[in-house]
Write a protein that holds these residues in place. Structure first.
Motif, PDB file in Angstrom:
ATOM      1  N   ARG A  24      28.145   5.586  20.131  1.00 28.54           N
ATOM      2  CA  ARG A  24      28.274   6.279  18.581  1.00 28.54           C
ATOM      3  C   ARG A  24      29.395   5.734  18.129  1.00 28.54           C
ATOM      4  O   ARG A  24      30.578   5.683  18.534  1.00 28.54           O
ATOM      5  CB  ARG A  24      28.654   7.722  18.995  1.00 28.54           C
ATOM      6  N   LEU A  26      30.715   2.862  17.770  1.00 27.62           N
ATOM      7  CA  LEU A  26      31.820   2.022  18.573  1.00 27.62           C
ATOM      8  C   LEU A  26      32.453   0.943  17.942  1.00 27.62           C
ATOM      9  O   LEU A  26      31.715   0.231  17.086  1.00 27.62           O
ATOM     10  CB  LEU A  26      31.061   1.297  19.730  1.00 27.62           C
ATOM     11  N   ASN A  44      25.920   1.823  16.537  1.00 31.53           N
ATOM     12  CA  ASN A  44      25.038   2.842  17.294  1.00 31.53           C
ATOM     13  C   ASN A  44      23.848   2.591  17.779  1.00 31.53           C
ATOM     14  O   ASN A  44      23.100   1.666  17.022  1.00 31.53           O
ATOM     15  CB  ASN A  44      25.031   3.986  16.083  1.00 31.53           C
ATOM     16  N   SER A  88      37.568   2.821  19.521  1.00 32.64           N
ATOM     17  CA  SER A  88      37.300   3.960  19.047  1.00 32.64           C
ATOM     18  C   SER A  88      35.726   4.224  19.201  1.00 32.64           C
ATOM     19  O   SER A  88      34.952   3.518  19.393  1.00 32.64           O
ATOM     20  CB  SER A  88      38.062   4.348  17.464  1.00 32.64           C
ATOM     21  N   GLU A  90      32.332   6.496  20.750  1.00 33.80           N
ATOM     22  CA  GLU A  90      32.264   7.241  21.810  1.00 33.80           C
ATOM     23  C   GLU A  90      30.995   6.450  22.510  1.00 33.80           C
ATOM     24  O   GLU A  90      30.150   5.865  22.022  1.00 33.80           O
ATOM     25  CB  GLU A  90      31.681   8.476  21.603  1.00 33.80           C
ATOM     26  N   TRP A  92      28.540   7.454  25.519  1.00 34.32           N
ATOM     27  CA  TRP A  92      28.102   8.393  26.578  1.00 34.32           C
ATOM     28  C   TRP A  92      27.094   7.795  27.607  1.00 34.32           C
ATOM     29  O   TRP A  92      26.054   7.335  27.096  1.00 34.32           O
ATOM     30  CB  TRP A  92      27.434   9.554  25.937  1.00 34.32           C
ATOM     31  N   GLU A  97      31.450  10.541  29.071  1.00 39.52           N
ATOM     32  CA  GLU A  97      32.153   9.678  27.982  1.00 39.52           C
ATOM     33  C   GLU A  97      33.013   8.526  28.584  1.00 39.52           C
ATOM     34  O   GLU A  97      33.978   9.009  29.396  1.00 39.52           O
ATOM     35  CB  GLU A  97      32.805  10.528  27.152  1.00 39.52           C
ATOM     36  N   VAL A  99      34.767   5.725  26.761  1.00 42.15           N
ATOM     37  CA  VAL A  99      35.685   5.108  25.706  1.00 42.15           C
ATOM     38  C   VAL A  99      37.122   5.773  26.255  1.00 42.15           C
ATOM     39  O   VAL A  99      37.846   5.308  26.282  1.00 42.15           O
ATOM     40  CB  VAL A  99      35.599   5.305  24.277  1.00 42.15           C
ATOM     41  N   HIS A 100      37.141   6.949  26.359  1.00 40.08           N
ATOM     42  CA  HIS A 100      38.252   7.754  26.782  1.00 40.08           C
ATOM     43  C   HIS A 100      38.521   8.063  28.140  1.00 40.08           C
ATOM     44  O   HIS A 100      39.440   8.950  28.822  1.00 40.08           O
ATOM     45  CB  HIS A 100      38.621   8.953  25.879  1.00 40.08           C
TER      46      HIS A 100
END
Length: 361
Positions: A24, A26, A44, A88, A90, A92, A97, A99-100
């Motif tokens: 999403r 990205l 996306n 930044s 997401e 999944w 998730e 990215v983080h």
């Protein structure tokens, strides 16, 4: 949630069940002394297990940066935005998730849930270690087994990917393998833990056409056997012609066209996709004309052209009354499974393709 580029599906599904892989908005940027490099700038896509996505585009379009993001292999920038990737959006993967996620979580995922076949197997395989030991090590990272069991698994995988005499070749070093065999060994290493997502970055580069066909057939067979989601990253549309279910065409860090493989090959609507198809040699009919290369060169990702990034190379930009130079086109649906980022109306694109482009393909 809305972004610069809609999902390659209807927006109503955004609140529905998540796909196995769900990317999403990205963005992956790098701060350099010359400026901000926007390697991936808002893409996306979704992918289910058992399906294949082909990501195509010229060198520098953001394909490999996308794949490294999915693997969690980018070194992150510090608080000042230096020394690595500024990410930044997401990603999944099977409900988790990425990215983080922290590095420990990403290391646990690599190999077991997601694996990658890199572009150059000679530089990806360690020259000082036996091929079998490298495959066995990848297996032992995620399984509490003895060295003997891991060696047995390595031999099984070498046999599965078509390496002759695997029980003896398991003790060879990478330089003792041919290019095609090294690529098979890389595939064996990637699949040794039965990952649910396999990413292949230019898997047939520098291989002759016969070996290319064998590698692609092997990947198709293994995908069916393991029911993996598969992403093929390439600059060659011919590589994904028969392998991909969907194709995403990237240019200057963005997706400019997304659709089923059949649609992208038979009813493409973006001028850049036309250029990729026109520069691809055909073996199924006599060569009567020269190939039609795309004029110019890909843009710098530091100084991306204003408006549509493809407009300096596009033969049809003048038809848009200045919008191509001033307004960034959004990825919009032509139908439920086909999206295009172009200012020209769909009817005009279809007419141009059928009258001016199709006869030369």
């Amino acid at each position: 949630m809305t972004t610069d580029q809609d999902f390659p599906i209807s927006e109503s599904t955004l609140e529905g069940p998540a796909a196995f892989l769900d990317v999403r908005d990205l963005r992956v940027h790098f701060q350099t002394d010359d400026g901000l490099v926007k390697s991936v700038d808002g893409i996306n896509f979704k992918l289910e297990r058992g399906q294949t996505l082909g990501i195509v585009g010229e060198s520098g379009s953001g394909k490999s940066v996308t794949s490294l993001s999915l693997m969690g292999l980018h070194k992150r920038a510090n608080k000042r935005g230096r020394g690595g990737a500024i990410m930044s959006g997401e990603i999944w993967l099977d409900g988790q998730e990425l990215v983080h996620a922290d590095q420990a979580e990403l290391r646990a995922l690599r190999g077991e849930k997601v694996a990658m076949v890199f572009q150059d197997p000679l530089s990806s395989l360690h020259p000082y270690y036996k091929v079998g030991d490298q495959i066995a090590e990848a297996y032992r990272v995620h399984h509490k087994v003895s060295k003997a069991e891991a060696r047995k698994r390595a031999i099984e995988m070498l046999d599965r990917v078509g390496i002759p005499q695997p029980s003896s070749r398991v003790d060879d070093y990478p330089h003792q393998f041919s290019g095609g065999m090294r690529q098979r060994a890389m595939i064996a290493m990637a699949l040794v833990c039965d990952p649910k997502l396999l990413i292949a970055d230019e898997p047939t580069t520098a291989l002759d056409v016969t070996v290319q066909a064998q590698i692609l057939d092997l990947m198709r067979d293994l995908q069916q056997e393991f029911n993996s989601a598969l992403i093929i990253i390439t600059h060659d549309l011919g590589v994904v012609a028969e392998l991909a279910d969907d194709i995403m065409v990237m240019y200057a860090g963005k997706a400019v066209e997304y659709g089923s493989a059949k649609t992208v090959f038979t009813e493409p609507e973006h001028p850049y996709t036309w250029g990729l198809l026109g520069s691809m040699p055909r073996l199924d009919r006599p060569v009567l004309e020269r190939l039609l290369p795309i004029p110019g060169t890909p843009p710098s990702l530091i100084n991306v052209p204003s408006g549509c990034p493809f407009h300096p190379r596009c033969a049809f930009a003048a038809r848009n009354h200045g919008r191509s130079e001033s307004e960034v086109p959004q990825l919009r649906p032509v139908d439920s499974r086909h999206l295009v980022a172009c200012h020209m109306p769909s009817a005009d694109r279809k007419q141009i393709f059928n009258e001016e482009i199709r006869p030369h393909l």
